[in-house]
Design an enzyme around this catalytic site. Structure first.
Site, short mmCIF file in Angstrom:
data_model
loop_
_atom_site.label_atom_id
_atom_site.label_comp_id
_atom_site.label_asym_id
_atom_site.label_seq_id
_atom_site.Cartn_x
_atom_site.Cartn_y
_atom_site.Cartn_z
N LYS A 96 34.29 21.82 -45.56
CA LYS A 96 33.07 22.32 -44.91
C LYS A 96 32.15 21.15 -44.55
O LYS A 96 31.54 21.14 -43.46
CB LYS A 96 32.36 23.33 -45.82
CG LYS A 96 33.20 24.58 -46.09
CD LYS A 96 32.72 25.38 -47.30
CE LYS A 96 33.78 26.39 -47.74
NZ LYS A 96 33.51 26.98 -49.07
N LYS B 243 28.53 22.06 -55.68
CA LYS B 243 29.70 22.79 -56.19
C LYS B 243 29.35 23.26 -57.59
O LYS B 243 28.32 22.84 -58.13
CB LYS B 243 30.94 21.88 -56.23
CG LYS B 243 30.69 20.54 -56.94
CD LYS B 243 31.91 19.63 -56.92
CE LYS B 243 32.09 18.89 -55.62
NZ LYS B 243 33.38 19.09 -54.99
N ARG B 244 30.18 24.11 -58.20
CA ARG B 244 29.93 24.48 -59.58
C ARG B 244 29.83 23.22 -60.44
O ARG B 244 30.51 22.22 -60.17
CB ARG B 244 31.06 25.38 -60.10
CG ARG B 244 31.00 26.79 -59.55
CD ARG B 244 29.77 27.54 -60.00
NE ARG B 244 29.80 27.81 -61.41
CZ ARG B 244 29.95 29.03 -61.94
NH1 ARG B 244 30.05 30.09 -61.17
NH2 ARG B 244 29.96 29.18 -63.26
#
Ligand code: GPW
Length: 832
Positions: free
Chosen positions: A676, A564-565
């Protein structure tokens, strides 16, 4: 005498011998396109040529559906959802287009006959990186679901010439490279210069009296820029519906200044052109932080003004008054980046169409709806009034007018509770005044939603509490979802095949059907297939890691992944503290028993976010020491995968055993990576934050590794005073780990390198890593034990994946349609 262009009375046959769907016709079309568009034959075609030729071939087969869809919408004068978003992260188009029109297998077949692998061609595509992270990817999932549901919709946004930067790692540090995604051409977009619009900037306003004696205002602008739309088809899964993603590109109004040119100064003559075209040059690479840059406000206003003019143009083509405007149009704004649209629609209605203020306001409020995506105060957009007024003088006046009327209403409700009125005001007062975009969005919309249950509750109780008190009926929750087409079917084809063998294909449109597979939970064949698929996916990722990182990882180790970021609130550093803890334990006791683990990180840091960049460096430094230590003996491996994007994400999620969703409770609005991962059968270790809470409810608490303070406990702890040092003093293992980092153990020759990380934790620890450290370790111990029992793990993995139906973006879009947009599907016939 006028020449009349007549439409010939010939019906274009769709799916004729040029665009047929059978393997032979496809093959011929592919070779034709290679020759006549790419100007290559098979002997000298590059892999990219082959990708392009196949893309043209698929595009031809989308066009009929696209044209028929748009014709149907026009004829039936349908209600359209207009989704306004500054970001879209759709991922690679080719595979998705093939799957959605049902050509994936035929294409694979004829390419094999020619000696090529379809997946190799798909790998050639440069993905459009027109977003930062979750917010942009959500917009793309929503577009996919709307098309699949058959709901008339158009996505409006910006065609950035440079998308999110490409990340490289050099010496463990992040470097940024420009993303020249359009360099080799983009077969998926169609420029529509015929729908060009003009957008004005700067100048001043002038009041005048119209012939009827009414007070009016006109905007005397200083400069203007042209917007050209580029359309990309958005095909639904196995439907005739193909919606549109319409992205705007800025062009100078005149190619150059002829006067300056004729006087001989060519450079200065084209300078103005360059200036205008800067507007859509580059995506701002900040995620969850707001940077008050003038060019960013120009981008926002540019695409919103283009889009509203476009919507009105299309509306006027078929209507003579505005009476049915709110029946035909609904606009969703993706966070506040497009919120200036509220003032722009008011300006268009009041100044240009000369509608009375009250009616214009009624229309505006009825048309707009607002989704909030964050609780972080540093992410809330506030524009300095001075900057705002310079760029958009008329809009500032309109905002003042909206505010005056709104505060009048608020006072009639709350009396003179001036503290509350000050909080509600669209203007933040002080030495420097600001326009608060979230307040504008709330006041100008009929619906406001958060993106997960907890997030919406916190909006109502905290960030937007005053607006909730005033108009609670506007608020609702719409928990995020992700598209199973991209994140199961395309990204995890083996799992998809297993599902289809057991259920038929219906699960692809109705993900809730997966729950039926619980009947197979104890079926030995099914379980064996499940394990084999996960093993294969892990094997594939291990090969990728070997190829790109040169690190050998054991495919049967526990793949523990956080992608993720990089942001302090997401707590990549907490996971790293756990890695160091295990390392420290192994050094003390090399014979210690533990499940071998591969820790995988990926994610970009905003280029100006020093702390996030240092976290990336720290991950690499820890990896270098641990991966090489003979006492560790390969039982722990640490890997950082460079340049996390949608394409890489599609490889990673299916290979995960454990999904790390460990943000400080109350900070992550929803998260969508969490969904996801779980769809691919990963178990989650997570806090009670964002959509984690609902994931845990769906999969069952016994199938979820929960730890950490709740959002309430976080607030309470901060309120009574949080002292990270107390944890450091009393937790000896934590102390050893922090001391190890502080000592320079992981940064040989540069003992102070990670001092800023240690100092931030010791002094403030804003995101409460120390407070959650011990419970996180304990929880990881449970993960270790569960993984040791592979049958138990498999059961939990299956239950996670098959209980994810709720998190399909089809469900999210259904709720938006029902509750906010009041719209539904429209059937599209081919050859109709
Ligand atoms: F700050 N999100 C994001 F709200 O990816 F604008 N970028 C952003 O700039 C913002 C939010 C903004 C994310 C949230 O962080 C994430 O929790 C959420 O799942 C996602 O938006 C989609 O709603």
């Amino acid at each position: 005498k006028k020449h009349v262009l007549r439409t010939p009375q010939v019906r274009v046959q769709v799916e004729d011998d040029r665009t047929g769907m059978d393997t032979e016709t496809l093959k011929r079309a592919f070779l034709d396109n290679l020759y006549y568009i790419q100007a290559k034959d098979l002997q000298n075609a590059t892999p990219y040529d082959l990708y392009m030729a196949l893309s043209w071939t698929v595009r031809d087969r989308l066009l009929q559906r696209w044209i028929h869809t748009q014709e149907t919408y026009l004829k039936q004068d349908v209600r359209s959802v207009c989704y306004f978003s500054a970001e879209y992260l759709p991922g690679r188009q080719l595979g998705n287009a093939l799957v959605n029109v049902g050509l994936y297998e035929p294409a694979r077949t004829f390419l094999r006959e020619l000696g090529f692998e379809l997946v190799d061609l798909m790998e050639q595509e440069n993905e459009p990186g027109l977003g930062n992270g979750g917010l942009g990817r959500l917009a793309a999932c929503f577009m996919d679901s709307l098309a699949t549901l058959g709901v008339p919709a158009i996505g409006y946004g910006i065609r950035y010439e440079f998308g999110i930067f490409a990340q490289t790692i050099q010496g463990g540090w992040q470097f940024e490279q420009p993303d020249r995604w359009l360099r080799y051409g983009n077969p998926w977009e169609i420029p529509r210069p015929e729908y060009l619009v003009e957008v004005k900037f700067g100048g001043h306003t002038e009041a005048y009296t119209d012939p009827q004696g009414r007070y009016r205002v006109s905007w005397v602008h200083e400069r203007s820029v042209l917007g050209t739309p580029y359309d990309t088809p958005v095909p639904g899964y196995r439907t005739n519906t193909v919606n549109t993603l319409r992205l705007w590109s800025a062009r100078a109004t005149e190619d150059f200044d002829f006067q300056v040119f004729n006087s001989g100064d060519f450079a200065r003559a084209v300078a103005g052109k360059t200036y205008s075209e800067n507007i859509t040059k580059v995506l701002y690479p900040n995620d969850n932080t707001y940077q008050g840059k003038e060019l960013r406000l120009e981008q926002q206003y540019f695409f919103v003004s283009c889009s509203l003019q476009d919507i009105l143009r299309r509306y006027w083509d078929h209507h003579v008054d505005l009476d049915s405007f709110t029946d035909k149009v609904t606009i969703q704004i993706n966070d506040t980046h497009p919120a200036i649209g509220i003032a722009e629609l008011m300006r268009l209605l009041v100044d240009e169409y000369l509608i009375e203020w009250d009616r214009a306001w009624q229309i505006t409020q009825k048309v707009f709806a607002y989704t909030n995506h964050t609780l972080l105060s540093e992410a809330l957009e506030r524009w300095p009034v001075s900057l705002f007024g310079r760029l958009l003088p008329r809009h500032l006046e309109i905002i003042y007018e909206i505010n005056e009327r709104f505060l009048h209403l608020a006072r009639s409700r709350f009396g003179n509770d001036e503290a509350r009125i000050a909080r509600l005001s669209l203007i933040q007062e002080g030495s420097e005044k600001y326009v608060r975009m979230a307040n504008l969005a709330c006041v100008g919309s009929h619906a406001i939603n958060g993106v997960a249950k907890l997030h919406t509750e916190l909006l109502e109780q905290d960030v937007l509490a005053d607006f909730y008190a005033l108009t609670p009926e506007k608020f609702s929750n719409k928990t995020n979802g992700v598209t199973p087409r991209r994140f199961v079917l395309l990204s995890n084809p083996k799992l998809a095949l297993l599902y289809t063998e057991r259920l038929g294909q219906e699960w692809i449109r109705d993900l809730a059907l997966l729950r039926k597979l619980e009947d197979h939970l104890h079926d030995a064949d099914f379980r064996a297939s499940w394990k084999q698929i996960k093993a294969d996916n892990k094997h594939d990722l291990a090969e990728y890691i070997l190829h790109f990182n040169g690190i050998e990882v054991a495919p049967d180790s526990l793949f523990d992944i956080q992608v993720k970021r990089v942001h302090e609130y997401k707590r990549q550093l907490l996971m790293l503290l756990y890695v160091i803890t295990l390392y420290h334990r192994l050094k003390q006791n090399p014979a210690m028993a533990l499940q071998p683990r591969t820790f995988i990180f990926a994610g970009k840091a905003a280029p100006g976010y020093t702390m996030a960049k240092l976290i990336i460096k720290c991950i690499h430094s820890v990896a270098a020491i641990i991966n090489a230590d003979p006492d560790v003996g390969g039982r722990l491996k640490v890997v950082f995968l460079a340049n996390f994007n949608v394409s890489l994400a599609q490889r990673i999620y299916p290979a995960a055993d454990l999904s790390e969703q460990i943000s400080t409770a109350g900070k992550e609005a929803s998260g969508t990576g969490n969904m996801k991962f779980a769809m691919g059968g990963a178990l989650t270790i997570g806090t009670l934050d964002g959509a984690n809470i609902e994931i845990r409810e769906q999969v069952g608490p016994e199938n979820f590794f929960l730890f950490g303070l709740t959002a309430q406990q976080v607030y309470a702890l901060k309120a009574r005073g949080y002292h990270p040092n107390d944890y450091y003093q009393t937790n000896t293992e934590l102390r050893s780990v922090i001391d190890l980092v502080a000592s320079g153990h992981f940064s040989p020759g540069r003992p102070d390198l990670f001092r800023p990380l240690v100092d931030a934790l010791m002094a403030r620890d804003e995101y409460l890593l120390f407070a959650d450290y011990q419970v996180y370790l304990d929880c990881q111990q449970q993960v270790d034990a569960a993984f040791a029992d592979s049958e138990r793990w498999t059961t939990m993995s299956i239950l996670n994946a098959v209980r994810m139906g709720y998190f399909s973006s089809d469900r999210s879009m259904g709720e938006y349609c029902r509750d906010i947009w009041k719209t539904g599907p429209v059937a599209v016939e081919l050859n109709g």
